[in-house]
Design a protein around this motif. Structure first.
Motif, PDB file in Angstrom:
ATOM      1  N   VAL A  37       0.867  -1.182   0.000  1.00 12.18           N
ATOM      2  CA  VAL A  37       0.000   0.000   0.000  1.00 12.18           C
ATOM      3  C   VAL A  37       0.901   1.229   0.000  1.00 12.18           C
ATOM      4  O   VAL A  37       1.830   1.313   0.806  1.00 12.18           O
ATOM      5  N   SER A  81      -2.995   1.102  -3.955  1.00 12.63           N
ATOM      6  CA  SER A  81      -3.031  -0.084  -3.100  1.00 12.63           C
ATOM      7  C   SER A  81      -3.116  -1.352  -3.923  1.00 12.63           C
ATOM      8  O   SER A  81      -3.845  -1.419  -4.915  1.00 12.63           O
ATOM      9  N   GLU A  84      -5.686  -6.059  -0.080  1.00 15.63           N
ATOM     10  CA  GLU A  84      -7.102  -6.126   0.245  1.00 15.63           C
ATOM     11  C   GLU A  84      -7.378  -5.353   1.534  1.00 15.63           C
ATOM     12  O   GLU A  84      -6.615  -5.420   2.496  1.00 15.63           O
ATOM     13  N   LEU A  87      -7.984   0.932   0.381  1.00 17.47           N
ATOM     14  CA  LEU A  87      -8.420   1.552  -0.869  1.00 17.47           C
ATOM     15  C   LEU A  87      -7.918   2.994  -0.924  1.00 17.47           C
ATOM     16  O   LEU A  87      -7.763   3.637   0.122  1.00 17.47           O
ATOM     17  N   ASP A  90      -8.399   5.917   1.801  1.00 17.09           N
ATOM     18  CA  ASP A  90      -8.432   5.477   3.203  1.00 17.09           C
ATOM     19  C   ASP A  90      -7.400   6.254   4.026  1.00 17.09           C
ATOM     20  O   ASP A  90      -6.299   6.547   3.547  1.00 17.09           O
TER      21      ASP A  90
END
Lengths: 338, 338
Positions: A37, A81, A84, A87, A90
Motif C-alpha cells: 500500500v 493499493s 485487500e 483503498l 483510506d
C-alpha cells in the motif's frame, strides 16, 4: 512512479542532536506490488524515543542504522493499493513516518500494524496524539502497568508533554490527586491551569526530591516516568508503601548523561515498590477499550492536548531537536501536506 | 525474677560497623503479666538487614534507636507463660532476638507473629534458616515476587549466603538453570560443588556485568537481588525481555556506599522488565505451602544449608560484623545456650 522525500540519520549524535546529524533524501516508488500500500503521509509524530534509537545499542526498538531513514508514527491517505482492505482515500495510522510517502505491507507481521482511522469528528492529527500511540501509552502505563487504584496519588514527569499530559489528565478525570513536573514556568502554569493537575513544579528550580515534597508532602502511590534519572530516584523516595512506577521512557538518559544514577534501590525493598517498564505493542488487546474511553473525552474537550506544529518534512529535524530541549508544549507534530 | 543479657546499639555505624557500636546490658524480667510469655532464646539469627536498620531513616522495619536493643529472628523455649496456647517447654520462633530472654506478647498484632515449632526431626536452628524467615524469603521472592516460570534462567547474588543459597537451590531443584555470585573463590566452589548451581563467579574478579556475561552469555530471566548497586545494574543489563527482579535486600548500600548508582533504567522500559521489592510479612498466607514444600527437601538433604555458628550472645556483634564483611558461609547463627 511516485517520488517523496525522507529523513535519514547520517551521524549518531554525541549528546544533543544537531541538524547535521540528519539529511533529506528523495526516494522513488513504483506502483505497489501485491500486498503493498502506498500512503501519502499527512502528519507525522515527533517522539522522544527516536533519540534513544539514534544511539548504538539496545533500545525499545531496533537502533537506526547510519545512512538509513528514521521512522515513527504517522497518519496518511492511501494513494495506491494492491492490498485487500486498503483503498485509495483510506486514512491510515502506521509507523513509517519521517517521510512523505510510505510503502506499507499490512500483511507482514508487525508489533504495531497499520490501522484504519475512521472519520470521527476529531482532527486527523489527534490520531497521533491523545487518540494515537501517545495517548495509548498513557492509558496502558496508568491502568495496566501501574494498575492505578482508587485513592492513588499520581506523579507524572514531563507532564506538559504529549504522553505526560494525557496520563495526568486521565488520572485527574478519574478523581485522583495528580502532580506533575515540567521544565519551565509556562509549562507549570499550563499543567495546573489548563490540564487540571492539582500541583506542579519546575524541575529546574531545585532538587527534584525537594520540589516533589513541596508540592506533595504526603507522598505518592504511582509515578508515571517519562524521564528516568533524578526524577525516578526522587519518585522512589516519595513513594508510599506498595507504590508503583510505570516506566514509559527515560529521556534524561538518551543523550548519554547517566551521571545521576539511581541510588535508593533499598527503598524498593523496604516500601515493597514495583517498577515496571512497558511498550505499547505488548498491550494492543487494550486498544478498543482505550478508544472507547478516551475518544469521548477528546471530543468533548474534557481531555486537552496542545500541539506544537511545524510545516514541511525538511523542518522535522529542527523541531525534533527543539522538543528534546524542552522547547515545545504538548504533542509535537510535523504537517507534511499544507 | 529472671535476668538475661541483651545487645544494644550505642552508636550508629559510619560505614562498616565496629564492635564499639554495640553494648551488652543486663535486663531483669518479672513473671509474665497476663498475655505475656517469657522465652529463653536458644539460637538467634544474624541477618544483613539489621545493618540497614542501624542507619537513621526509613528502612524495611523501624530503625533502631541509639541506646535501644536490637532485634531479629530467634528460636527459644517458653520458661513462663501467662498466655493461652503457650506452655513452658514449648519451642517458639519469634522476632525478639539479640537477647537471652525474650518477653513476648503473642496477642498483640505483629507483622511477624510468634510461631510454634513442631518437633519434626530437623535441627532446631533450621527454623531460623532454610525453614525459617530466611528460607521463606527465598521462597516468596522466587515464586511470588519474581513469579518464576518454566524455562527461566535465574541469577542469584550473595549465593553462598543464607537466603541466596536457598533461592538458588530451590531454582535448581525445579530444573532451572541457575547462576550465582559470591565474594571468594571458596564460596564460588561451594555454590557449584555443593549447592548445584550451574555456574558461579567471584564478583571481586572484575566488573559484575562482564563476569555475569562470561558465566551466562545467553542472558537471564530472573534475578534474585540481595545486593543492589552494581549487581542490580548488571543484572538489568543481562536480562532478556520480560525479565523480573525480586529485590530482597541491597547489602552493598547499607554501609552508605551508594557510589555505584543504577544508570540503565531505560533497559527496564525497552526490555519490559519488572523490578519488585518484597517483605515476607506481606506474604504469610504462603507459609504453610512453603513449609510443606521445603521441609521434605531439608529432611532429605536435597536442600543444603551450611551454618556459621558462634557461641554466646557476647560474640554476636563480632560475628555480625564478620558476616557483613563476607567472612561467613551460609546461615549465620549465634548459639545462646551451649
Amino acid at each position: 512512479v511516485f517520488s517523496g522525500r525522507e529523513i535519514r540519520l547520517v551521524a549518531r549524535p554525541r549528546g544533543n542532536p544537531v541538524t547535521e546529524d540528519f539529511a533529506l533524501a528523495v526516494v522513488q516508488y513504483d506502483e505497489p506490488a501485491p500486498g503493498q500500500v502506498l500512503v501519502r503521509n499527512l502528519w507525522m509524530s515527533l517522539d522522544p524515543g527516536v533519540r534513544a534509537r539514534m544511539n548504538h545499542g539496545p533500545s525499545y526498538a531496533p537502533s537506526f542504522n547510519v545512512g538509513s531513514s528514521l521512522d515513527g508514527s504517522a497518519v496518511g491517505e492511501v494513494i495506491a493499493s494492491a492490498c485487500e482492505g486498503f483503498l485509495p482515500g483510506d486514512l491510515v495510522v502506521h509507523r513509517a513516518g519521517w517521510r512523505e510517502l510510505a510503502l506499507l505491507q499490512p500483511g507482514v507481521a508487525s508489533s504495531l500494524p497499520p490501522r484504519h482511522v475512521r472519520p470521527d469528528g476529531v482532527p486527523l492529527q489527534a490520531h497521533l496524539g491523545a487518540l494515537g500511540h501517545t495517548g495509548f501509552a498513557a492509558y496502558v502505563g496508568l491502568f495496566e502497568t501501574a494498575a492505578l487504584r482508587p485513592g492513588d496519588v499520581v506523579f507524572v514527569s514531563a507532564a506538559a508533554g504529549a504522553v505526560g499530559s494525557v496520563a495526568g489528565q486521565l488520572s485527574g478525570l478519574r478523581g485522583h490527586k495528580v502532580v506533575g513536573s515540567a521544565g519551565s514556568e509556562a509549562k507549570v502554569r499550563h499543567i495546573v491551569d489548563n490540564l487540571g493537575f492539582d500541583a506542579a513544579f519546575n524541575y529546574r528550580d531545585g532538587p527534584v526530591a525537594e520540589e516533589l515534597h513541596r508540592v506533595c508532602p504526603g507522598g505518592i502511590d504511582v509515578y508515571f516516568d517519562n524521564v528516568g534519572g533524578e526524577h525516578l530516584e526522587s519518585a522512589i523516595g516519595a513513594m508510599r508503601d506498595h507504590g508503583r512506577v510505570a516506566l514509559c521512557g527515560s529521556v534524561s538518559t538518551y543523550n548519554g548523561d547517566t551521571s545521576k544514577g539511581l541510588r535508593n534501590e533499598f527503598q524498593v525493598v523496604s516500601k515493597r515498590l514495583t517498577l515496571r517498564g512497558f511498550l505499547i505493542a505488548d498491550h494492543l488487546h487494550m486498544w478498543d477499550r482505550f478508544l472507547e474511553e478516551v475518544t469521548p473525552l477528546v471530543m468533548s474537550g474534557q481531555l486537552v492536548q496542545r500541539e506544537s506544529v511545524v510545516d514541511g518534512l525538511e523542518n522535522a529535524p529542527a523541531a525534533f531537536i527543539s522538543m528534546l530541549a524542552g522547547g515545545t508544549l504538548g504533542k509535537s507534530l510535523v504537517r507534511l501536506v499544507p
